[in-house]
Design a protein around this motif. Structure first.
Motif, PDB file in Angstrom:
ATOM      1  N   SER A   1     -77.602 100.189 -20.209  1.00  0.00           N
ATOM      2  CA  SER A   1     -78.918  99.998 -19.452  1.00  0.00           C
ATOM      3  C   SER A   1     -79.819 101.423 -20.424  1.00  0.00           C
ATOM      4  O   SER A   1     -78.642 102.778 -20.389  1.00  0.00           O
ATOM      5  CB  SER A   1     -79.132  99.891 -17.774  1.00  0.00           C
ATOM      6  OG  SER A   1     -78.732 101.225 -17.460  1.00  0.00           O
TER       7      SER A   1
ATOM      8  N   PRO B   1     -77.302  92.348 -21.408  1.00  0.00           N
ATOM      9  CA  PRO B   1     -76.695  92.728 -19.753  1.00  0.00           C
ATOM     10  C   PRO B   1     -75.003  91.360 -20.224  1.00  0.00           C
ATOM     11  O   PRO B   1     -74.727  91.310 -20.862  1.00  0.00           O
ATOM     12  CB  PRO B   1     -78.205  90.650 -19.727  1.00  0.00           C
ATOM     13  CG  PRO B   1     -77.978  90.879 -20.972  1.00  0.00           C
ATOM     14  CD  PRO B   1     -78.246  91.730 -21.845  1.00  0.00           C
TER      15      PRO B   1
ATOM     16  N   THR C   1     -85.557  95.650 -17.584  1.00  0.00           N
ATOM     17  CA  THR C   1     -84.193  94.360 -17.694  1.00  0.00           C
ATOM     18  C   THR C   1     -82.420  94.850 -18.760  1.00  0.00           C
ATOM     19  O   THR C   1     -83.199  95.710 -19.214  1.00  0.00           O
ATOM     20  CB  THR C   1     -84.500  92.788 -18.260  1.00  0.00           C
ATOM     21  OG1 THR C   1     -84.590  93.072 -19.342  1.00  0.00           O
ATOM     22  CG2 THR C   1     -85.253  92.667 -17.713  1.00  0.00           C
TER      23      THR C   1
END
Length: 122
Positions: A11, A58, A54
């Protein structure tokens, strides 16, 4: 604490050190570097908190390797009215190596039109 790549993420966020707050609307690209080639993995634009809303990488898409975040700060500071023409800093690259057992990688960028710093955040 051991991590598997199943819980590893990447992130980011950016802080504008001129105004002392989040940098809103900065385009950020994530590139994977492998064998002399660069492949675009993800794009994001920072939100009202200066964060990509987001993860750039991920858990389901996490692959260990060398990546480069490219922060498009020149356009951001030009829109803010504080950049030189041409901008001294245009696209700021931050190259990071991510391991399978790394857990949560967070790459903050603290930036002005003339300088930047980064660190491994949490």
């Amino acid at each position: 604490m051991a991590h598997s790549h199943a819980d590893s993420i990447l992130s980011t966020h950016m802080l504008d050190t001129v105004k002392g707050g989040p940098a809103v609307g900065v385009a950020v690209e994530l590139w994977r570097l492998e064998g002399g080639e660069a492949a675009l993995v993800n794009r994001a634009v920072t939100d009202a908190d200066g964060r990509a809303d987001t993860p750039l990488l991920p858990p389901a898409e996490f692959v260990p390797g060398v990546y480069e975040l490219r922060f498009h700060v020149g356009a951001y500071f030009a829109a803010s009215g504080v950049a030189a023409e041409p901008p001294y800093l245009d696209v700021v690259p931050v190259r990071v190596g991510l391991s399978a057992a790394g857990g949560h990688y967070h790459v903050p960028l603290l930036c002005s039109p003339w300088s930047y710093t980064t660190y491994r955040g949490s």
